[in-house]
Design an enzyme around this catalytic site. Structure first.
Site, PDB file in Angstrom:
ATOM      1  N   ARG A 107      12.252  -5.248 -17.583  1.00 32.07           N
ATOM      2  CA  ARG A 107      11.815  -6.346 -18.448  1.00 32.07           C
ATOM      3  C   ARG A 107      10.689  -7.074 -17.726  1.00 32.07           C
ATOM      4  O   ARG A 107      10.508  -6.942 -16.519  1.00 32.07           O
ATOM      5  CB  ARG A 107      12.969  -7.305 -18.755  1.00 32.07           C
ATOM      6  N   ARG A 159       6.764 -15.980 -21.291  1.00 29.63           N
ATOM      7  CA  ARG A 159       7.166 -17.322 -21.710  1.00 29.63           C
ATOM      8  C   ARG A 159       6.225 -17.831 -22.786  1.00 29.63           C
ATOM      9  O   ARG A 159       5.012 -17.816 -22.595  1.00 29.63           O
ATOM     10  CB  ARG A 159       7.135 -18.285 -20.515  1.00 29.63           C
ATOM     11  N   ARG A 163       8.679   0.351   1.585  1.00 32.69           N
ATOM     12  CA  ARG A 163       7.260   0.021   1.499  1.00 32.69           C
ATOM     13  C   ARG A 163       6.939  -0.919   2.650  1.00 32.69           C
ATOM     14  O   ARG A 163       7.762  -1.751   3.052  1.00 32.69           O
ATOM     15  CB  ARG A 163       6.929  -0.654   0.167  1.00 32.69           C
ATOM     16  N   ARG A 180      -2.836  -9.683  -2.863  1.00 32.20           N
ATOM     17  CA  ARG A 180      -2.949 -11.129  -3.028  1.00 32.20           C
ATOM     18  C   ARG A 180      -3.587 -11.771  -1.813  1.00 32.20           C
ATOM     19  O   ARG A 180      -3.611 -11.193  -0.719  1.00 32.20           O
ATOM     20  CB  ARG A 180      -1.597 -11.758  -3.319  1.00 32.20           C
ATOM     21  N   GLU A 193      -3.043  -9.636   1.833  1.00 32.17           N
ATOM     22  CA  GLU A 193      -1.822  -8.835   1.936  1.00 32.17           C
ATOM     23  C   GLU A 193      -2.074  -7.443   1.348  1.00 32.17           C
ATOM     24  O   GLU A 193      -2.388  -7.311   0.169  1.00 32.17           O
ATOM     25  CB  GLU A 193      -0.699  -9.543   1.185  1.00 32.17           C
ATOM     26  N   TYR A 215      16.892  -5.500  -2.070  1.00 34.19           N
ATOM     27  CA  TYR A 215      15.926  -6.596  -2.055  1.00 34.19           C
ATOM     28  C   TYR A 215      16.658  -7.923  -2.248  1.00 34.19           C
ATOM     29  O   TYR A 215      17.303  -8.146  -3.268  1.00 34.19           O
ATOM     30  CB  TYR A 215      14.865  -6.433  -3.142  1.00 34.19           C
ATOM     31  N   ASP A 264      16.210 -12.221  -2.119  1.00 28.46           N
ATOM     32  CA  ASP A 264      15.434 -13.442  -1.920  1.00 28.46           C
ATOM     33  C   ASP A 264      16.111 -14.232  -0.804  1.00 28.46           C
ATOM     34  O   ASP A 264      17.250 -13.947  -0.417  1.00 28.46           O
ATOM     35  CB  ASP A 264      15.387 -14.271  -3.202  1.00 28.46           C
TER      36      ASP A 264
END
Length: 369
Positions: free
Chosen positions: A172, A176, A249, A280, A300, A348, A350
């Site tokens: 997904r 917004r 990665r 970025r 990066e 992964y 956060d």
């Protein structure tokens, strides 16, 4: 009699949190790290009086009040809100995809107009069953958003064409239909005032720490100093890749001091065209509202990973997840080795999830982990 209750391999956020909690529970810990500093990937280096995130932008966000209160018990967080922008061939778009983005793309003003435009492009694509990431993205958000804001960035991130990537990578996409540039939906968000080092230093204040120590070069000796080992490195490396090598990665960072007060006007700019090699540019002073005459930026670059390189995040496709399950089965037979963190769990996380998982592990101490 072993000298320590726990040897913790890795002085990053998971290792430091666990060491702090174990120490509070009366356990003696030794934390080691192969780098010459504590903090792992959240380490900040002071350059021109700016806290530079050495290993990429780290913006703390969570909806878990318990975790938010926990990190704020070490240092006060500022009110920084992540509102990155995307640069596609000199055109600037707001992220995540929202009404500001759609207005810039198509000139639409209302949510109904934006939804109609996306639906029109979805139908025109004729994609019914997406066979790859490109088709999946187009079927979700249409061709314009995909071409300008997804395709190049994703191909750089994964190091291959979007038509070669599986569709499940993008299950997904955040769309917004409001004029809201806040990237995260979480209730709490910010940057620690003075940088992340303050948190790690406070966590490890009462803990023995040894830096520039390679666990694998001293494995037998190190394991022998503690009753248990908490290992936050790569689980496949721990087992000498005996079942095969998991994929990761990597990233490369290029830091630069610039003789100007304000380089890009925002902390994070994503470069979404494939031709620009970096994904970025981070301007660190904006994380803490710096006002000095100079600034520091970081470009990066995503990179392929091979044994010996620094792994930054796992490649969680079906093949790798199946291999990890085999390593997990090996790990379940260990009596004195505990795997944790992003690399140890091949997942992964956060930052708030890293802390939460370390706190959960620490709860088990009294039950004899």
């Amino acid at each position: 009699m072993k000298k320590y209750d726990y040897l913790i391999v890795g002085a990053g956020l998971f290792g430091a949190t666990f060491a702090y909690e174990a120490n509070k529970r009366g356990k003696k810990c030794l934390v080691i790290d192969k780098r010459d500093h504590i903090g792992g990937n959240v380490y900040c280096k002071k350059i021109e009086n700016i806290n530079v995130h050495q290993y990429g932008a780290h913006i703390f966000h969570t909806s878990n009040k318990k975790i938010w209160d926990y990190v704020n018990s070490f240092v006060e967080f500022n009110r920084y809100t992540n509102s990155p922008i995307a640069n596609y061939k000199g055109e600037i778009y707001n992220l995540p995809f929202n009404m500001n983005t759609f207005n810039k793309l198509w000139g639409v003003v209302t949510p109904e107009e934006a939804k109609a435009k996306i639906e029109e492009q979805r139908i025109a694509s004729g994609i019914v069953e997406p066979k790859n990431l490109e088709e999946q993205a187009i079927s979700l958000v249409g061709t314009d958003i995909y071409t300008k804001l997804i395709k190049g960035y994703t191909e750089k991130q994964w190091g291959r064409s979007a038509t070669e990537l599986p569709s499940f990578i993008i299950k997904r996409l955040p769309v917004r239909f409001t004029y809201d540039n806040n990237y995260f939906n979480d209730k709490y968000q910010g940057i620690p005032e003075g940088g992340y080092n303050i948190i790690i230093e406070k966590m490890l204040k009462e803990v023995d720490v040894k830096l520039s120590i390679d666990f694998f070069k001293n494995k037998d000796e190190l394991i022998d100093v503690a009753e248990k080992v908490v290992f936050t490195g790569m689980i496949d490396e721990f087992y000498n890749y005996e079942l095969g090598t998991l994929e990761y990665r990597s990233l490369k960072f290029e830091h630069e001091v610039l003789e100007c007060e304000n380089y890009q006007g925002v902390a994070v700019v994503n470069y979404t065209e494939r031709e620009i090699p970096y994904t970025r540019v981070i301007e660190h002073k904006h994380f803490e509202y710096g006002t000095g005459g100079k600034t520091v930026i970081t470009k990066e670059y995503p990179a392929d990973w091979k044994i010996g390189d620094e792994p930054y995040y796992p490649v969680n496709n079906d093949k790798n997840n199946e291999l990890f399950e085999k390593y997990k089965e090996l790990a379940s037979k260990e009596k004195n080795i505990i795997f944790g963190g992003r690399l140890g769990n091949y997942k992964y996380y956060d930052m708030h999830q890293v802390i939460e998982s370390a706190l959960e592990l620490a709860k088990e101490i009294n039950r004899g982990i």
